[in-house]
Design a protein around this motif. Sequence first.
Motif, PDB file in Angstrom:
ATOM      1  N   VAL A 179     -16.177  -2.856 -20.755  1.00  0.00           N
ATOM      2  CA  VAL A 179     -16.538  -1.539 -20.576  1.00  0.00           C
ATOM      3  C   VAL A 179     -16.055  -0.945 -19.274  1.00  0.00           C
ATOM      4  N   VAL A 180     -15.357   0.450 -19.258  1.00  0.00           N
ATOM      5  CA  VAL A 180     -14.749   1.029 -18.458  1.00  0.00           C
ATOM      6  C   VAL A 180     -15.454   2.151 -18.037  1.00  0.00           C
ATOM      7  N   TYR A 181     -15.775   2.184 -16.735  1.00  0.00           N
ATOM      8  CA  TYR A 181     -16.597   3.254 -16.261  1.00  0.00           C
ATOM      9  C   TYR A 181     -15.621   4.207 -15.195  1.00  0.00           C
ATOM     10  N   ILE A 182     -15.627   5.576 -16.055  1.00  0.00           N
ATOM     11  CA  ILE A 182     -14.703   6.573 -15.283  1.00  0.00           C
ATOM     12  C   ILE A 182     -15.490   7.905 -14.979  1.00  0.00           C
ATOM     13  N   GLY A 183     -16.888   7.768 -15.626  1.00  0.00           N
ATOM     14  CA  GLY A 183     -17.683   9.046 -15.297  1.00  0.00           C
ATOM     15  C   GLY A 183     -18.676   8.538 -14.147  1.00  0.00           C
ATOM     16  N   LEU A 184     -19.041   9.708 -13.290  1.00  0.00           N
ATOM     17  CA  LEU A 184     -20.004   9.437 -12.334  1.00  0.00           C
ATOM     18  C   LEU A 184     -21.281  10.281 -12.480  1.00  0.00           C
ATOM     19  N   ALA A 185     -22.379   9.404 -12.515  1.00  0.00           N
ATOM     20  CA  ALA A 185     -23.637  10.120 -12.616  1.00  0.00           C
ATOM     21  C   ALA A 185     -23.987  10.612 -11.238  1.00  0.00           C
ATOM     22  N   GLY A 186     -24.846  11.879 -11.416  1.00  0.00           N
ATOM     23  CA  GLY A 186     -25.437  12.476 -10.378  1.00  0.00           C
ATOM     24  C   GLY A 186     -26.734  11.675  -9.401  1.00  0.00           C
ATOM     25  N   THR A 187     -27.188  10.699 -10.068  1.00  0.00           N
ATOM     26  CA  THR A 187     -27.928   9.855  -9.568  1.00  0.00           C
ATOM     27  C   THR A 187     -27.715   8.315  -9.801  1.00  0.00           C
ATOM     28  N   PRO A 188     -28.133   7.593  -9.125  1.00  0.00           N
ATOM     29  CA  PRO A 188     -27.665   6.002  -9.480  1.00  0.00           C
ATOM     30  C   PRO A 188     -28.185   5.727 -10.811  1.00  0.00           C
ATOM     31  N   SER A 189     -27.111   4.685 -11.340  1.00  0.00           N
ATOM     32  CA  SER A 189     -27.322   4.374 -12.595  1.00  0.00           C
ATOM     33  C   SER A 189     -27.894   2.912 -12.774  1.00  0.00           C
ATOM     34  N   LEU A 190     -28.596   2.641 -13.746  1.00  0.00           N
ATOM     35  CA  LEU A 190     -29.308   1.161 -13.971  1.00  0.00           C
ATOM     36  C   LEU A 190     -28.345   0.322 -14.991  1.00  0.00           C
ATOM     37  N   VAL A 191     -27.873  -0.659 -14.621  1.00  0.00           N
ATOM     38  CA  VAL A 191     -27.127  -1.678 -15.619  1.00  0.00           C
ATOM     39  C   VAL A 191     -27.881  -3.073 -15.459  1.00  0.00           C
ATOM     40  N   ASP A 192     -28.270  -3.610 -16.460  1.00  0.00           N
ATOM     41  CA  ASP A 192     -28.820  -4.960 -16.486  1.00  0.00           C
ATOM     42  C   ASP A 192     -27.688  -5.897 -16.419  1.00  0.00           C
ATOM     43  N   THR A 193     -27.240  -6.500 -15.237  1.00  0.00           N
ATOM     44  CA  THR A 193     -26.458  -7.473 -15.101  1.00  0.00           C
ATOM     45  C   THR A 193     -26.657  -8.600 -15.695  1.00  0.00           C
ATOM     46  N   ARG A 194     -27.905  -9.078 -16.079  1.00  0.00           N
ATOM     47  CA  ARG A 194     -27.957 -10.076 -16.947  1.00  0.00           C
ATOM     48  C   ARG A 194     -27.139  -9.948 -18.455  1.00  0.00           C
ATOM     49  N   GLU A 195     -27.060  -8.794 -18.847  1.00  0.00           N
ATOM     50  CA  GLU A 195     -26.887  -8.440 -20.184  1.00  0.00           C
ATOM     51  C   GLU A 195     -25.190  -8.529 -20.059  1.00  0.00           C
ATOM     52  N   ILE A 196     -24.605  -8.106 -19.060  1.00  0.00           N
ATOM     53  CA  ILE A 196     -23.402  -8.394 -18.562  1.00  0.00           C
ATOM     54  C   ILE A 196     -22.854  -9.747 -18.718  1.00  0.00           C
ATOM     55  N   VAL A 197     -23.547 -10.628 -17.990  1.00  0.00           N
ATOM     56  CA  VAL A 197     -23.452 -11.977 -17.755  1.00  0.00           C
ATOM     57  C   VAL A 197     -23.655 -12.717 -19.143  1.00  0.00           C
ATOM     58  N   LEU A 198     -24.773 -12.552 -19.841  1.00  0.00           N
ATOM     59  CA  LEU A 198     -24.956 -13.253 -21.213  1.00  0.00           C
ATOM     60  C   LEU A 198     -24.036 -12.751 -22.338  1.00  0.00           C
ATOM     61  N   LYS A 199     -23.419 -11.669 -22.180  1.00  0.00           N
ATOM     62  CA  LYS A 199     -22.535 -11.289 -23.020  1.00  0.00           C
ATOM     63  C   LYS A 199     -21.079 -11.516 -22.763  1.00  0.00           C
ATOM     64  N   ASP A 200     -20.868 -12.020 -21.509  1.00  0.00           N
ATOM     65  CA  ASP A 200     -19.486 -12.096 -21.036  1.00  0.00           C
ATOM     66  C   ASP A 200     -18.683 -10.885 -21.104  1.00  0.00           C
ATOM     67  N   VAL A 201     -19.328  -9.798 -20.548  1.00  0.00           N
ATOM     68  CA  VAL A 201     -18.309  -8.502 -20.627  1.00  0.00           C
ATOM     69  C   VAL A 201     -17.748  -8.338 -19.185  1.00  0.00           C
ATOM     70  N   THR A 202     -16.657  -7.711 -19.319  1.00  0.00           N
ATOM     71  CA  THR A 202     -15.820  -7.320 -18.150  1.00  0.00           C
ATOM     72  C   THR A 202     -16.173  -5.908 -17.831  1.00  0.00           C
TER      73      THR A 202
END
Length: 331
Positions: free
Chosen positions: A246-269
């Motif tokens: 997953v590549v992040y290039i956009g910037l939200a106006g407020t802090p975004s929430l990402v579940d790092t458990r899903e990043i780990v369990l899916k082995d996502v970069t």
Amino acid sequence: MRALVFTGPGRAEVLAVPEPVAAAGQVIVEVERVGVCGTDVELFTGEMSYLHTGAASYPLRPGHEWSGTVLTTGPGVDPGWVGRRVTGDTMIGCGTCVRCRAGRHHVCPARHELGCRDGLPGALAERLAFPAAYLHALPDPVDATLGALVEPGGNALRAVRAANVAPGERLLILGTGTIGLLAARFARALGAEVHLLGLGDEPLAGAPVWTRATLPGLAWHGVVDATNAATTPGLAVELVEPGRTVVYIGLAGTPSLVDTREIVLKDVTTVGILGASAGLAGAITAYADRSADPRPLVAATVSLEEIVDVLAGKRPEGAGPGPKFHADPRR
């Protein structure tokens, strides 16, 4: 000379300012075209984070997506630059720190960002003083419009490369603004099967555009988040194939929430993209050989005075469907 100046939140004027003088290592450029983007809008409204951290302050002269012709050179600069058509890197590093010496000048802690941070007045002006070391020459096929699209193109190209999608694989791009549509063009040129997630039909996409309700349950081998929504960073992780990027290039106006458990369990970069520096040369090449043509994205080219209304959210009469607006300071 005439230049656009932000004098405070929501206040912009075209003012007479001193002519720039080329210091050592600099050139003076006659500016032919300048694009405005979301960063410029946030600097205009006062929402941009740099204004709150002290990296930028009013009065501020914006403009970082530009093209023009070199008029004169300062001490220590090759006079062969005179008469050449150019654009330049927005990120200007100190040149001496560990990051700069390692080729990461775009994250130099003491960097200038043309027209975004204090230190270097921007390109929404008739002429511009710019460091020669950060110039990029434009070949003949890259006209003024394309030249002013090199900076956003470099960002989009970096995002596509970082997604690491092979020819024939499927890339999902979240967002149908300028960066999303540019990324779609570069990804198609590299052989990817491109899909976009937006609000509905996008006549300039050149690829399927889905809404959240209609998005098919396909395998997404890479996802680029080019939105400013706080919810899409988490959605990108949810949608991407396990073991992919997953590549992040956009910037939200407020802090975004990402579940790092899903990043780990899916082995996502996950990869963040700041700045176009490493993508500028590739964008110029793609525009020159026509493997990517972003000119339809420009809705209108207007004067410095008219760009004030654009920043305030008004579309000029007769503007095309594209999301990008350009100014020609010579008008």
